[in-house]
Design a protein around this motif. Structure first.
Motif, mmCIF file in Angstrom:
data_model
loop_
_atom_site.group_PDB
_atom_site.id
_atom_site.type_symbol
_atom_site.label_atom_id
_atom_site.label_comp_id
_atom_site.label_asym_id
_atom_site.label_seq_id
_atom_site.Cartn_x
_atom_site.Cartn_y
_atom_site.Cartn_z
ATOM 1 N N GLY A 74 34.739 -17.212 52.739
ATOM 2 C CA GLY A 74 35.405 -16.170 53.511
ATOM 3 C C GLY A 74 36.388 -15.378 52.666
ATOM 4 O O GLY A 74 36.491 -14.149 52.789
ATOM 5 N N ARG A 123 45.259 -17.094 55.075
ATOM 6 C CA ARG A 123 44.016 -17.845 55.241
ATOM 7 C C ARG A 123 44.093 -19.178 54.482
ATOM 8 O O ARG A 123 43.736 -20.228 55.005
ATOM 9 C CB ARG A 123 42.810 -17.036 54.732
ATOM 10 N N ASP A 170 40.544 -24.411 63.533
ATOM 11 C CA ASP A 170 40.868 -23.200 62.794
ATOM 12 C C ASP A 170 40.664 -21.983 63.691
ATOM 13 O O ASP A 170 40.054 -22.058 64.743
ATOM 14 C CB ASP A 170 39.991 -23.070 61.545
ATOM 15 N N ASP A 194 36.953 -16.568 62.269
ATOM 16 C CA ASP A 194 37.084 -15.433 61.366
ATOM 17 C C ASP A 194 36.299 -14.223 61.866
ATOM 18 O O ASP A 194 36.479 -13.113 61.377
ATOM 19 C CB ASP A 194 36.584 -15.833 59.968
ATOM 20 N N ASP A 243 36.503 -11.409 51.860
ATOM 21 C CA ASP A 243 37.709 -10.599 52.072
ATOM 22 C C ASP A 243 37.993 -9.713 50.868
ATOM 23 O O ASP A 243 38.437 -8.572 51.002
ATOM 24 C CB ASP A 243 38.920 -11.501 52.330
#
Length: 233
Positions: free
Chosen positions: A205, A227, A139, A142, A209
């Motif tokens: 996450g 995402r 991934d 972040d 956000d």
């Protein structure tokens, strides 16, 4: 076990090095404010004038101690990365053997809020390790690499600062051979078994956000969808 096969640093054979090593002991035992040029000079077997000749002030002497320790850490890191003179079976034992003379100084300096050069050097080195690890990540990180390296460094150094508490909690002297082995096994288990699954991390996450203020014109919904799509893939 040999942890290094390179020769001694030429500086370590000089009076300047004796003064530096004596200063590190005094700063570790007494703290920077209580340590004196006179006491450091007596421990090094030189005059106070010679200490001032080489370093000028106690602050400059502390900066020289930090610079030396940062150089030691860089040297150890380079040997670990190259596999040179490095015990792959237990890297913790290797690091503790090399760092043993500096543990007290480092713990005291960090607790006092100094050793900036050492901390910054370790963050830089951690960034190098993360750069390699990021290439293998499935991934996209972040958080930027500098932030992750800074927190990782702080967490690693906490073991040094809190070594008495860690030793008590683990039931073994952290800096003994048994402590080296147990710490190595513990770190392997922690790093190989994340507390959060990929799905849990994505959900956490996304929640963050939704709390973060967006700059003008930003498309929050599009970012959240990207995402979610990335983690589904």
């Amino acid at each position: 076990m040999s942890v290094t096969t390179t020769g001694p640093d030429p500086e370590d054979l000089t009076a300047r090095a004796r003064i530096r090593d004596a200063a590190m002991r005094h700063f570790a035992e007494q703290g920077f404010e209580r340590a004196t040029i006179r006491g450091i000079a007596e421990s090094a077997g030189v005059s106070s004038g010679l200490v001032r000749h080489h370093f000028g002030s106690k602050q400059a002497l502390r900066e020289a101690c930090d610079a030396h320790l940062a150089k030691v850490i860089r040297r150890l890191n380079d040997e670990v990365r190259s596999g040179y003179a490095f015990d792959k079976a237990n890297p913790v034992a290797t690091a503790n053997t090399v760092m043993a003379p500096y543990q007290g100084y480092l713990a005291r300096a960090l607790a006092e809020g100094s050793a900036e050069a050492v901390f910054d050097q370790m963050v830089e080195l951690t960034e190098e390790w993360l750069a390699d690890a990021d290439e293998k990540r499935p991934d996209v990180p972040d958080v930027d690499r500098k932030a992750r390296a800074t927190v990782s460094t702080a967490m690693a150094l906490a073991v040094t600062v809190l070594h008495k508490h860690v030793s008590r909690g683990m039931g073994v002297d952290l800096f003994s051979p048994e402590g080296d082995l147990l710490l190595a096994r513990t770190l392997i288990d922690i790093y190989s078994h994340p507390i959060l699954s990929t799905e849990d991390a994505a959900e956490a996450g996304a929640a963050l956000d939704r709390l973060r203020p967006e700059p003008p014109g930003a498309d929050r919904g599009a970012r959240l969808r990207r995402r979610e799509e990335h983690h589904r893939d």
